[in-house]
Design a protein around this motif. Structure first.
Motif, short mmCIF file in Angstrom:
data_model
loop_
_atom_site.label_atom_id
_atom_site.label_comp_id
_atom_site.label_asym_id
_atom_site.label_seq_id
_atom_site.Cartn_x
_atom_site.Cartn_y
_atom_site.Cartn_z
N ARG A 278 9.72 8.80 8.93
CA ARG A 278 8.91 8.71 9.98
C ARG A 278 9.16 8.08 11.11
N THR B 77 -2.85 12.20 -0.38
CA THR B 77 -2.38 12.45 -1.58
C THR B 77 -3.22 13.99 -1.29
N TRP C 118 2.28 8.30 9.58
CA TRP C 118 1.85 6.99 10.79
C TRP C 118 0.28 7.21 11.96
N ARG D 37 8.42 1.20 7.29
CA ARG D 37 7.08 1.78 6.65
C ARG D 37 6.34 0.94 7.06
N THR E 90 1.90 12.54 -2.77
CA THR E 90 1.76 11.69 -1.61
C THR E 90 2.83 12.02 -0.35
N VAL E 91 2.15 12.28 0.38
CA VAL E 91 2.73 12.48 1.71
C VAL E 91 2.50 11.10 2.41
N GLY E 92 3.17 10.47 3.23
CA GLY E 92 3.95 9.54 4.30
C GLY E 92 2.97 9.70 5.95
N SER F 103 0.43 3.04 8.61
CA SER F 103 0.72 4.08 8.28
C SER F 103 -0.37 3.95 7.12
N LEU F 104 -0.41 5.28 6.49
CA LEU F 104 -1.16 5.36 5.86
C LEU F 104 -0.40 7.11 4.89
N TYR F 105 -1.12 7.01 3.69
CA TYR F 105 -0.59 7.44 2.55
C TYR F 105 -1.72 8.94 2.56
#
Length: 96
Positions: free
Chosen positions: A96, A46, A56, A31, A52-54, A42-44
């Motif tokens: 990821r 919606t 990089w 993370r 929500t998708v994580g 790392s970004l998230y």
């Protein structure tokens, strides 16, 4: 006995084929990619309500000097500029 067990429990086979219960490399907090990879954050996103998708976000080496010491806001703005974005879908490894 292995074919018999596979026939009875096909879920076990999929676990051992894909090994998605393992996080490799071991003992690494994925993370926080900035500790492992240069110019990465790392970004998230919606995508729809409740999903929500994580991701990089890694900027290319040509913008590496510009990215040094920048915060997450800078990376979010970099996604909106005119440079192309390459999306890499790694599979179902659970990390990821």
């Amino acid at each position: 006995s292995v074919p018999f067990l596979v026939r009875l429990f096909p879920v076990v086979l999929t676990k051992f084929v894909f090994l998605n219960f393992l996080a490799f490399p071991f003992f690494v907090d994925l993370r926080r990619p900035e500790l492992l990879l240069n110019n990465t954050v790392s970004l998230y996103l919606t995508t729809e309500p409740g999903v929500t998708v994580g991701i990089w976000h890694t900027v290319p080496g040509s913008r590496g000097a510009e990215a040094q010491g920048k915060d997450q806001g800078w990376y979010e703005e970099a996604l909106a500029d005119a440079h192309p974005v390459i999306i890499y879908l790694h599979g179902n490894g659970g990390t990821r």
